[in-house]
Design an enzyme around this catalytic site. Structure first.
Site, PDB file in Angstrom:
ATOM      1  N   GLU A 167       0.819  -1.212   0.000  1.00  0.00           N
ATOM      2  CA  GLU A 167       0.000   0.000   0.000  1.00  0.00           C
ATOM      3  C   GLU A 167       0.850   1.258   0.000  1.00  0.00           C
ATOM      4  OE1 GLU A 167      -1.988  -0.527   3.733  1.00  0.00           O
ATOM      5  OE2 GLU A 167      -3.305  -2.097   2.996  1.00  0.00           O
ATOM      6  N   PRO A 168       1.685   1.455  -0.995  1.00  0.00           N
ATOM      7  CA  PRO A 168       2.539   2.643  -0.984  1.00  0.00           C
ATOM      8  C   PRO A 168       1.751   3.909  -1.313  1.00  0.00           C
ATOM      9  CG  PRO A 168       2.785   1.461  -3.042  1.00  0.00           C
ATOM     10  CD  PRO A 168       1.850   0.641  -2.195  1.00  0.00           C
ATOM     11  N   GLY A 169       2.049   4.967  -0.589  1.00  0.00           N
ATOM     12  CA  GLY A 169       1.449   6.259  -0.900  1.00  0.00           C
ATOM     13  C   GLY A 169       2.555   7.215  -1.303  1.00  0.00           C
ATOM     14  N   ARG A 170       3.392   7.533  -0.310  1.00  0.00           N
ATOM     15  CA  ARG A 170       4.431   8.547  -0.490  1.00  0.00           C
ATOM     16  C   ARG A 170       5.449   8.167  -1.560  1.00  0.00           C
ATOM     17  NH1 ARG A 170       5.960  11.774   3.855  1.00  0.00           N
ATOM     18  NH2 ARG A 170       5.126  10.224   5.263  1.00  0.00           N
ATOM     19  N   ARG A 203       3.102  20.048   6.603  1.00  0.00           N
ATOM     20  CA  ARG A 203       4.124  19.109   7.074  1.00  0.00           C
ATOM     21  C   ARG A 203       5.270  19.781   7.846  1.00  0.00           C
ATOM     22  NH1 ARG A 203       6.836  15.914   4.551  1.00  0.00           N
ATOM     23  NH2 ARG A 203       6.431  14.099   5.846  1.00  0.00           N
ATOM     24  N   CYS A 252      -1.786  33.413  10.611  1.00  0.00           N
ATOM     25  CA  CYS A 252      -1.521  34.020  11.927  1.00  0.00           C
ATOM     26  C   CYS A 252      -1.079  32.980  12.952  1.00  0.00           C
ATOM     27  CB  CYS A 252      -2.768  34.717  12.433  1.00  0.00           C
ATOM     28  SG  CYS A 252      -3.068  36.193  11.506  1.00  0.00           S
ATOM     29  N   GLU A 253       0.045  32.398  12.729  1.00  0.00           N
ATOM     30  CA  GLU A 253       0.618  31.401  13.649  1.00  0.00           C
ATOM     31  C   GLU A 253       2.132  31.482  13.507  1.00  0.00           C
ATOM     32  OE1 GLU A 253      -0.834  28.504  15.294  1.00  0.00           O
ATOM     33  OE2 GLU A 253      -2.891  28.623  14.525  1.00  0.00           O
ATOM     34  N   TYR A 304       0.693  13.885   0.982  1.00  0.00           N
ATOM     35  CA  TYR A 304       0.354  14.485   2.270  1.00  0.00           C
ATOM     36  C   TYR A 304       0.544  16.004   2.244  1.00  0.00           C
ATOM     37  CZ  TYR A 304       0.711   9.571   3.359  1.00  0.00           C
ATOM     38  OH  TYR A 304       0.550   8.218   3.322  1.00  0.00           O
ATOM     39  N   TYR A 354       5.248  18.385  11.578  1.00  0.00           N
ATOM     40  CA  TYR A 354       6.261  17.357  11.907  1.00  0.00           C
ATOM     41  C   TYR A 354       7.682  17.907  11.919  1.00  0.00           C
ATOM     42  CZ  TYR A 354       2.446  14.587   9.798  1.00  0.00           C
ATOM     43  OH  TYR A 354       1.234  14.054   9.458  1.00  0.00           O
TER      44      TYR A 354
HETATM   45  N1  LLP Z   1      -1.401   1.881   4.574  1.00  0.00           N
HETATM   46  C1  LLP Z   1      -1.875   2.331   5.754  1.00  0.00           C
HETATM   47  C2  LLP Z   1      -2.733   1.451   6.560  1.00  0.00           C
HETATM   48  C3  LLP Z   1      -1.542   3.624   6.190  1.00  0.00           C
HETATM   49  O1  LLP Z   1      -2.002   4.069   7.350  1.00  0.00           O
HETATM   50  C4  LLP Z   1      -0.715   4.448   5.384  1.00  0.00           C
HETATM   51  C5  LLP Z   1      -0.340   5.796   5.811  1.00  0.00           C
HETATM   52  C6  LLP Z   1      -0.255   3.931   4.153  1.00  0.00           C
HETATM   53  C7  LLP Z   1      -0.612   2.644   3.783  1.00  0.00           C
HETATM   54  C8  LLP Z   1       0.620   4.718   3.229  1.00  0.00           C
HETATM   55  O2  LLP Z   1       1.834   5.036   3.810  1.00  0.00           O
HETATM   56  P1  LLP Z   1       3.023   5.653   2.909  1.00  0.00           P
HETATM   57  O3  LLP Z   1       3.421   4.617   1.905  1.00  0.00           O
HETATM   58  O4  LLP Z   1       2.494   6.877   2.249  1.00  0.00           O
HETATM   59  O5  LLP Z   1       4.086   5.957   3.880  1.00  0.00           O
HETATM   60  N2  LLP Z   1       0.719  12.653   7.142  1.00  0.00           N
HETATM   61  C9  LLP Z   1       1.972  11.982   7.293  1.00  0.00           C
HETATM   62  C10 LLP Z   1       1.940  10.558   6.804  1.00  0.00           C
HETATM   63  C11 LLP Z   1       0.847   9.711   7.466  1.00  0.00           C
HETATM   64  C12 LLP Z   1       0.753   8.328   6.909  1.00  0.00           C
HETATM   65  C13 LLP Z   1      -0.501   7.671   7.369  1.00  0.00           C
HETATM   66  N3  LLP Z   1      -0.705   6.346   6.923  1.00  0.00           N
HETATM   67  C14 LLP Z   1       3.052  12.813   6.591  1.00  0.00           C
HETATM   68  O6  LLP Z   1       2.736  13.879   6.055  1.00  0.00           O
HETATM   69  O7  LLP Z   1       4.226  12.456   6.587  1.00  0.00           O
END
Ligand code: LLP
Length: 415
Positions: free
Chosen positions: A274-277, A313, A343-344, A372, A317
């Site tokens: 499940e890649p996102g980033r 971000r 305003c922060e 993100y 973070y």
């Molecule tokens: N699968 C599940 C169950 C997840 O909770 C997440 C991300 C992913 C896959 C995808 O993760 P990735 O491959 O993108 O790392 N807002 C934060 C990142 C939060 C990620 C939440 N879950 C940021 O801006 O760094």
């Protein structure tokens, strides 16, 4: 790797000068490179070819319909975490048989929606959820496939907020608890518990946490066999890092693949990731305009027109995003805090950013803003959210309109 590069002194998004787009569509502006997106997806697909995974892009990283649709057309499935994301996934044309649904707080409405659409897998995170899902699926006369999300107790060595598999985390089931559930799996007649799921965290830059987690999973799977449980799916979640610094070398798709493939093969389960980033992170930049230069006694600020509502971000973070000018200038570089109009005091995009003395009207690009970034943007300070533009070669298309003041009050009722 991305396709936002300088040609001579001008930054290009693929084949188009970024400044032309900033002027045409206004700022703040998210620009995405189609080629960067597709290449990252295909890198993973190629590297993992020996185990033919279902790659479920994690929609939360960036849920834009056009971007998701590109991936779905390339064969991706989607990882969702809410009814809203399911709605988006379906709008993208994703076959429900390629959708997996995680999350600790699924409501009955959301579960019913996903049951009706016949998604592939629910990644269940608690016994309460399992009972509810069984009841709701039973009412519909359905037999639903389920994976249990396990918490293997592995550190992801990333930001505290981005770790999800420490023992104190709210996510997933402890291995002992999961084992007990497998033993009583017949108590859930409307469910087929067919898989295990983990998600270790995000921005994981070397593959060793996966190795550790797979080690723990392997012995867990052995135990399950002892109870006559035969599974089909192994979902390893997301977490693979994107590159945020020019000098940094996060683990490549190949390193990741090399590490996990032997262990995955041993399990004989079908792999989901499940890649996102990794897919989206480097495929976007945020273009912002310098409004003012401001010097206090202590610091030089560049006040720009994008703020923490556009990209939270850094504020949330302390995340680093490289900031570069759209036009290089041959003048001495100075250090600035690049700050937004909110305003922060925490409203900054970068600190100690070395830039060639930009002046009002100049444009800057915040790199690594595909994941993100827009997804976490808000209307704080009553700021309309930015426009999003997709670049493909020399073509640029608007894939999300800039919000208007009218959009800001949509749904509000004056009493
Ligand atoms: N699968 C599940 C169950 C997840 O909770 C997440 C991300 C992913 C896959 C995808 O993760 P990735 O491959 O993108 O790392 N807002 C934060 C990142 C939060 C990620 C939440 N879950 C940021 O801006 O760094």
């Amino acid at each position: 790797m991305d396709y936002f590069n300088y040609r001579r002194d001008k930054l290009f998004a693929e084949g188009i000068e970024a400044e032309l787009l900033a002027k045409r569509f206004g700022t703040p502006l998210y620009l995405y490179s189609r080629r960067t997106l597709i290449e990252h997806f295909n890198k993973l697909k190629r590297a993992l070819k020996p185990v033919k995974p279902l790659i479920c892009y994690s929609l939360k990283a960036n849920g834009n319909l056009s971007l998701g649709r590109i991936l779905v057309k390339e064969g991706a499935g989607l990882d969702i975490v809410s009814g809203g994301e399911l709605f988006r996934a379906l709008k993208m044309g994703c076959p429900p048989g390629r959708i997996v649904y995680a999350g600790v707080g699924k409501t009955a409405e959301e579960i019913n929606f996903a049951l009706d659409k016949k998604i592939l897998l629910f990644n269940v995170e608690s016994i309460g959820e399992l009972k509810l899902l069984d009841k709701l699926a039973g009412k519909k006369g359905r037999k639903q496939k389920v994976a249990l999300r396990l918490n293997p107790g592995v550190e992801a060595h990333s930001h505290r907020y981005l770790e999800t598999a420490r023992l104190e985390s709210k996510f997933g089931l402890g291995l002992g608890e999961a084992l007990e559930i497998f033993k009583i799996r017949n108590h859930f007649p409307a469910l087929n518990i067919e898989g295990v799921h983990i998600h270790l965290g995000s921005q994981i830059s070397d593959p060793s946490p996966y190795l550790k987690a797979l080690g723990k999973l392997s012995s867990f799977l052995e135990k399950l066999k002892g109870f006559g449980v035969n599974l089909t799916w192994l979902d390893l979640g997301g977490g693979l890092a994107a590159s945020y610094r020019a000098e940094e070398k996060p683990s490549s798709a190949e390193d990741f693949a090399r590490t996990i493939i032997p262990l995955v093969k041993k399990t004989r389960l079908k792999l989901i990731i499940e890649p996102g980033r990794f897919i989206m992170g480097n495929a976007g930049i945020l273009v912002t305009k310098v409004l003012f230069l401001k010097e206090t006694g202590k610091k030089k600020f560049l006040i720009v027109d994008a703020g923490m509502n556009d990209l939270i971000r850094p504020a949330l973070y302390g995340a680093y995003h490289q900031i570069i000018p759209l036009k290089k200038k041959n003048v001495k570089k100075k250090r600035f805090e690049v700050a937004g109009p909110i305003c922060e005091s925490g409203d900054f995009l970068g600190k100690n950013v070395l830039l060639p003395g930009p002046s009002g009207g100049d444009f800057l690009a915040v790199r690594g803003a595909g994941a993100y970034s827009f997804a976490m943007s808000s209307n704080y300070n009553a700021r309309p959210r930015a426009a999003e533009v997709l670049v493909s070669g020399r073509k640029a298309i608007l894939i999300r309109k800039r919000e208007t003041y009218q959009d800001l009050i949509r749904g509000e009722i004056i009493k």
